[in-house]
Structure formats: C-alpha cells, structure tokens
Design a protein around this motif. Sequence first.
Motif, mmCIF file in Angstrom:
data_model
loop_
_atom_site.group_PDB
_atom_site.id
_atom_site.type_symbol
_atom_site.label_atom_id
_atom_site.label_comp_id
_atom_site.label_asym_id
_atom_site.label_seq_id
_atom_site.Cartn_x
_atom_site.Cartn_y
_atom_site.Cartn_z
ATOM 1 N N SER A 546 -20.245 19.033 16.023
ATOM 2 C CA SER A 546 -20.193 17.623 15.640
ATOM 3 C C SER A 546 -21.590 17.137 15.309
ATOM 4 O O SER A 546 -22.595 17.799 15.600
ATOM 5 N N MET A 547 -21.666 15.961 14.699
ATOM 6 C CA MET A 547 -22.946 15.387 14.326
ATOM 7 C C MET A 547 -23.753 14.992 15.559
ATOM 8 O O MET A 547 -24.966 15.155 15.604
ATOM 9 N N ILE A 548 -23.068 14.470 16.556
ATOM 10 C CA ILE A 548 -23.777 13.961 17.734
ATOM 11 C C ILE A 548 -24.384 15.099 18.564
ATOM 12 O O ILE A 548 -25.434 14.947 19.200
ATOM 13 N N ALA A 549 -23.728 16.274 18.539
ATOM 14 C CA ALA A 549 -24.236 17.409 19.306
ATOM 15 C C ALA A 549 -25.249 18.221 18.505
ATOM 16 O O ALA A 549 -25.969 19.049 19.066
ATOM 17 N N GLY A 550 -25.286 18.017 17.212
ATOM 18 C CA GLY A 550 -26.237 18.727 16.365
ATOM 19 C C GLY A 550 -25.840 20.132 16.007
ATOM 20 O O GLY A 550 -26.652 20.890 15.464
ATOM 21 N N ASP A 551 -24.588 20.538 16.285
ATOM 22 C CA ASP A 551 -24.146 21.899 15.971
ATOM 23 C C ASP A 551 -23.077 21.901 14.875
ATOM 24 O O ASP A 551 -22.239 22.795 14.801
ATOM 25 N N PHE A 552 -23.087 20.863 14.044
ATOM 26 C CA PHE A 552 -22.084 20.730 12.975
ATOM 27 C C PHE A 552 -22.248 21.871 11.976
ATOM 28 O O PHE A 552 -23.358 22.155 11.506
ATOM 29 N N GLN A 553 -21.152 22.520 11.613
ATOM 30 C CA GLN A 553 -21.190 23.710 10.758
ATOM 31 C C GLN A 553 -20.886 23.419 9.291
ATOM 32 O O GLN A 553 -20.724 24.344 8.499
ATOM 33 N N GLY A 554 -20.765 22.156 8.927
ATOM 34 C CA GLY A 554 -20.522 21.825 7.520
ATOM 35 C C GLY A 554 -19.147 21.232 7.291
ATOM 36 O O GLY A 554 -18.194 21.488 8.030
ATOM 37 N N ASP A 555 -19.054 20.448 6.200
ATOM 38 C CA ASP A 555 -17.807 19.742 5.884
ATOM 39 C C ASP A 555 -16.627 20.683 5.717
ATOM 40 O O ASP A 555 -15.572 20.511 6.343
ATOM 41 N N GLU A 556 -16.800 21.677 4.839
ATOM 42 C CA GLU A 556 -15.658 22.521 4.482
ATOM 43 C C GLU A 556 -15.141 23.311 5.673
ATOM 44 O O GLU A 556 -13.928 23.431 5.871
ATOM 45 N N CYS A 557 -16.062 23.838 6.437
ATOM 46 C CA CYS A 557 -15.672 24.612 7.620
ATOM 47 C C CYS A 557 -14.907 23.730 8.606
ATOM 48 O O CYS A 557 -13.875 24.123 9.156
ATOM 49 N N PHE A 558 -15.392 22.511 8.799
ATOM 50 C CA PHE A 558 -14.759 21.577 9.729
ATOM 51 C C PHE A 558 -13.375 21.166 9.239
ATOM 52 O O PHE A 558 -12.394 21.192 9.989
ATOM 53 N N LEU A 559 -13.289 20.780 7.960
ATOM 54 C CA LEU A 559 -12.030 20.264 7.421
ATOM 55 C C LEU A 559 -10.957 21.347 7.337
ATOM 56 O O LEU A 559 -9.776 21.088 7.578
ATOM 57 N N LYS A 560 -11.381 22.568 7.012
ATOM 58 C CA LYS A 560 -10.421 23.672 6.945
ATOM 59 C C LYS A 560 -9.839 23.956 8.330
ATOM 60 O O LYS A 560 -8.633 24.170 8.487
ATOM 61 N N TYR A 561 -10.689 23.952 9.341
ATOM 62 C CA TYR A 561 -10.220 24.202 10.705
ATOM 63 C C TYR A 561 -9.347 23.044 11.192
ATOM 64 O O TYR A 561 -8.351 23.257 11.900
ATOM 65 N N LEU A 562 -9.705 21.816 10.807
ATOM 66 C CA LEU A 562 -8.916 20.644 11.185
ATOM 67 C C LEU A 562 -7.502 20.745 10.633
ATOM 68 O O LEU A 562 -6.524 20.443 11.328
ATOM 69 N N PHE A 563 -7.393 21.177 9.387
ATOM 70 C CA PHE A 563 -6.073 21.314 8.760
ATOM 71 C C PHE A 563 -5.211 22.333 9.518
ATOM 72 O O PHE A 563 -4.046 22.071 9.852
ATOM 73 N N GLY A 564 -5.794 23.504 9.799
ATOM 74 C CA GLY A 564 -5.040 24.526 10.520
ATOM 75 C C GLY A 564 -4.683 24.101 11.931
ATOM 76 O O GLY A 564 -3.579 24.380 12.421
ATOM 77 N N THR A 565 -5.612 23.431 12.595
ATOM 78 C CA THR A 565 -5.358 22.964 13.964
ATOM 79 C C THR A 565 -4.223 21.951 13.993
ATOM 80 O O THR A 565 -3.359 21.980 14.875
ATOM 81 N N MET A 566 -4.243 21.036 13.030
ATOM 82 C CA MET A 566 -3.196 20.013 12.973
ATOM 83 C C MET A 566 -1.825 20.648 12.757
ATOM 84 O O MET A 566 -0.843 20.242 13.394
ATOM 85 N N LYS A 567 -1.755 21.635 11.873
ATOM 86 C CA LYS A 567 -0.478 22.306 11.642
ATOM 87 C C LYS A 567 0.005 23.010 12.906
ATOM 88 O O LYS A 567 1.190 22.960 13.250
ATOM 89 N N GLY A 568 -0.916 23.662 13.595
ATOM 90 C CA GLY A 568 -0.532 24.357 14.823
ATOM 91 C C GLY A 568 -0.063 23.408 15.911
ATOM 92 O O GLY A 568 0.937 23.667 16.584
ATOM 93 N N LEU A 569 -0.778 22.300 16.089
ATOM 94 C CA LEU A 569 -0.383 21.314 17.093
ATOM 95 C C LEU A 569 0.988 20.734 16.798
ATOM 96 O O LEU A 569 1.815 20.558 17.699
ATOM 97 N N PHE A 570 1.228 20.436 15.518
ATOM 98 C CA PHE A 570 2.524 19.830 15.202
ATOM 99 C C PHE A 570 3.657 20.845 15.335
ATOM 100 O O PHE A 570 4.763 20.493 15.748
ATOM 101 N N ALA A 571 3.391 22.101 14.982
ATOM 102 C CA ALA A 571 4.421 23.135 15.148
ATOM 103 C C ALA A 571 4.802 23.269 16.621
ATOM 104 O O ALA A 571 5.999 23.382 16.964
ATOM 105 N N ASN A 572 3.798 23.261 17.499
ATOM 106 C CA ASN A 572 4.077 23.332 18.937
ATOM 107 C C ASN A 572 4.806 22.079 19.423
ATOM 108 O O ASN A 572 5.707 22.157 20.266
#
Length: 658
Positions: A546-572
Amino acid sequence: MSLVSVAINIYKNQLTNKKKKQSQKQQNGYNSRLGWVFVSKDFTKETTKAVRTYGSLFNVSKDYTYFTPNTFYRNDLRRLSTLRWINAMSIDIDAKNDENTGMTLPDVQELITAAGLPMPSLIVQTPSKGFHVHWFLEQSKRASDKLNAHYSRIQTCIAEMLKGDINAIGPERLFRLPTDENTVFHSQERVSFDDLCEWFQLVQEQDQQDVHTYKKGFCKGYESLLQHPAVQKILEGVTKGQRDTACYTLALAYKAAGYDEKTAEAYLHNWNQKNTPQMCQIEVKRKVKSAYNGRFHAPSAKKIRELSGMLFSYVIWEEAKPRVERTYSHIEEWEGDVLAFIRAQGGQVSGAQRDLAEQITSSVDAEKKIPYATFKKVVARLEEQEILSKKVSGKGRGASTELTIIDEVKARRTQSEASKKEQDTGSKNNGLNSNTIKDTVVGGRALPLSAGYSLALPKETFLPVLLPTSSTRSKPAPIPGNVPSAFVSALSNRSFVDGRFIFRAWGKIQLAFQAFGITYHSIAATDDYLRLAVDAVGLTVEKKGSMIAGDFQGDECFLKYLFGTMKGLFANYRSDQITQFVEEIEGLGDIKLSHLGMQLEDELKAARVVDRELVKTKLAEIEREQSARQRRKHYHNYSAFDLNASLNQFKLFMKTDD
C-alpha cells in the motif's frame, strides 16, 4: 382552405379513413406508419383528445380549436418523447400584449421574403390578430431525439427572424385548426427539411460574420452584460410595442448574470416604471417566470440590437465539462474504452458485435454502455488506422467478429493523444453565440482509462514505456461520486487518494461481480457485497502493498490481484450461501418446502433480481430435495410391502409343515 384539404396534405397516410376493427389489427398487424393527432379546446389547460382517422378529426373539429400538425405514436401522452412523424415547420407570431400590434398579412410575407425563407404552405390568423405560419414538408420525417432538437433550433431561428414567439418552440406544440374563415393564405408549395437545414446553416454563418461586424459593440462574459451600453439603453425604458420583448430579454440578462428570480423580478418592476405606458405587474411577473423556467440561458444579441438600436454582439465562453458530467462521450473517448476492453481480454476478443458492444462501458460511468452504432464507427476508425484487425466469420445472426490489437504502440499513442486533446480542451474556450443554450454534451475531459495499463508488447520490442501510477502523480484527481463511500474509505485509509486509481479499482470490483451476473446497482445496494469489496481491498494490500506502508508494487499488479481476489471471495460467499440454504431446507416440511419453491419461482419472474444465478441454484436444490424425499417414500413403501409379503410366505410355509 378547408380542414379536409389541409389534413390530407399534412398527414397523408398517417391517418386512416375509418377505424380498424380488432380482428383486422390481429390479421394485418399494427401499422407503424400511423400516428395520433391531438386536438384541444384550450391549449393552456391541456384538455386534449387524440384521433387517428380523418372522420374523427373532421367530427371533433366542430368542438375543438387547436391541433398538432405533427403526429404521435401514443394517444395518451403528447410529449416530445412520443412524437412519431414531423410533417410541418410551424411558427406562432403572437400579437398579444401590444407585441406586433397592427401586423398584417403583407407584413408577414415581407418578413418571410426578407429572411430568405420559401413561400409557406398555410397561414392562419388568430383571433388576437396574430398568425400561425406553416411550411408543409415534402416528405414526413421520422422523429428522433437528434432530429427533434435540430427542428427546435431551426424553429427558434425562424421565429426570431419573423418576430415570432420564441417560447412556442417544439414539434409537439398545438396550433389553431384552419377553417375557411381564419385561413388567410394557402399554396401548394412544399419544402424539404434539408432545404430548411441549409437555410439555417447560412443564417448561422451570417451570425458568425455579424460578431465581427459588431466588434465595436462586443461584450465578453455574462458579468459585463448588464453594464453594456446597449443593455443600459433598454434599462432606461421602452415604448409600447417593445415592452414584452424587452422585459423577457432583460429577465434573461439577469438570469445569465447570476441573479435569482425574485431579485430579477424586483429590478424589472422598478424598470417597468420607466416605460411609457407601464406594463401590468402580472405581465412582468409572467415574463420573468417564463425566462427563468424556459430553455434559454441568455438573451438574444439580435433582440438587444433591435431594442436598443445600438451595435451589440457577445460570445460567452464556457469551460468544457468533464466526461463524467456529460450525457454523451466523444468518439475518441469511446476508442480508448474499446481498446481498454480488448486489452483486458488479452488483446483479442470475438463474438457477435452486439454482444461485444454490450460489454463495453464508459471509463467514467460503468452504467453507460457504448451505443452499437458508435461501436461500429469506432471499430472502423481503429481499423483504418491499422490499430485493430477485424475478421468476420459466418453470416447473419450467426456471424462472429474477431477483433485483435495489431499495433499496441500505435494504440497507446492514439489513446494518449486523445487524452491530451481532452485535457487541452478543458483550458480552451468553447465558444457559444448568444442564441446557444449551454449544452452538457459538448467539451470535457475524460479520466484517462489507460493510465497505468501495462503494454502487451512483443518480446522483441524494447520500447521504454513510462506509465503513471498512483504513487507518481503529484496532483490527485477528484474521487468520482458514483463509488461507494465504504470502498473509498478502504483505499483512502491506506493512502490511495487519487480519484483515477480509486475509480479503476472500483471498475475491477464491478467486473468481478459482473462475471457472476451481479449488476452495478446491486453491488452498491447490498451490504454483504460492499463488505466483500472492502475485504478484497484488505487482502490485496496484504499481498501487493500500500501507499502508506511504502511497499506498493504498482497499479497493474494491485488491480489484477484485486480482481482475482474479489472473484474468489464472491465464489466462496455464494458457495456458503448455498450450503446454508441446503441445511435449512432439510428441516422444512413438504408444504413449507413447496411454498418456498413457489416464492423463488416468483422471484425469478421479477424484472430485477440481485443474484439470479443464486436463486436458480436454490430452486434446483429444492427440486433435488423434493426428488430425494419422493425416492425415500417410495423405497420405504416398497420395503414395507416386501416385508409383509415375506411374513405371509413364512406363515404359509409353517402351516404346510404342520
């Protein structure tokens, strides 16, 4: 000229000779060419009646005074949205309240000639000595939003040229029914709508020249409008015959300058004391109300010149609106959305064109889908620029279109140039003349959808591509208002404050839900769904920083993982819902179970279902449970029958032994 001749000349085959019977409608179908004509006794009270046959029109003409030259597809609503056919261009030249006093038919004809307009088809004189002027079209035009708007623009321009009522504008309006007594002019002349459009274009070009001609009297900005000498001259008072127009024009000037309605009315009551003679106070109030509730935002420069007798012209500059505030998007903006959609699918998509268009939404509003016609134009443009390749297999409804990005670098450049152009238009002036209403569909800047996207370049390509991320932006964009506050807080609490990034993140959430058939409205309206979205942000931050922790890995990496995480959470989540439902129905009796099944069937019939697939799954589980219960009952009955039979055989066997 009799009503019979007028009606036939205007409506032609839009009305029938006699009413169709229901059996004829069922046999021949409903005629989409027919239209409804509205008649009225008093247009101010909206006491209207709709007719669809010539016989009905002639019969009601004895009791009704007004009619619509244009026809509608509904008989219960006379609105612009229900218009079907445009048959005539009609103008109301009012002679009430000392306006156009003493105007005669030759005066009207002279104004028409001076304006460069063709000879009208019909002129009807009203009891107040005004005139209704009609030009019948050679070919009726099918009504549409675009055509209706242009019709009103031309109608307004003609009304101004002929000293007509610029408030009596719109193809849906009522006009006085022609009779032998009130018809003062008629001819067999017809005009094409294209000719009227050309005339309007010439007038507009002349108006642009007038701006330079009247440069000495030029006024820039609404703020200085009331201080201009020409307007000040009108504020000194006018004479009889000018008062109504002057009052309305000044009311629009106050409106444009930012005064509220009550203040403007107070000023104009004071102004009215300078007129000779004065207007009635109620008329001043009506003019102000009409100006503030009407469609015009500012006064006509031409009216100010006529009333003051002085040189005057002005152009109002208005900053372009952001795309999120506009109703329509520019084609360059849709190009970016189409490219982003194809890129998100790996650079290639295939399917029916209508299905593809249905999946493409605006980058600033996920509820707005690209129109099918615009989609085809965008694809054609990108194909001409050799950015996309298009392959079509099959014919008709079974055809499949394959779209592939063939030049990613050029696609990126095209998107960047469009974004830069949109940003440039935000600071430049968008000139409007004094007769132009502020339009919410022009100008503007889009949130760059492409910001942060990685390029799918071939391995042998080593072009350095520097893309902005939320961590490198010096000035954060504002947060879009259509993103739920809970989701915004989940990101902003971790120092993701740029509106572009938050909007893109919410777009990924929407895409994840969309994969399960969940609509945008349902996400924001369901607490569980919002909670899952917030949880998805938390899990993504744990993995991608995240931005506040200073370990942000970039927009695309974050958004791609967010999309997959959301799909997994909703499937469960959906799996848990089904498991819980199965456990609940196992404890229900047969009657309650059947009743629950009927409730779910009724829910599926509703127009909006939050999670249709979940409801279908629940209904299937109920059917499985009912089938299982039937099998158990059958097995129990069969087993009991076998046991009784065995006992009887055993008893017989024992008797035989005895």
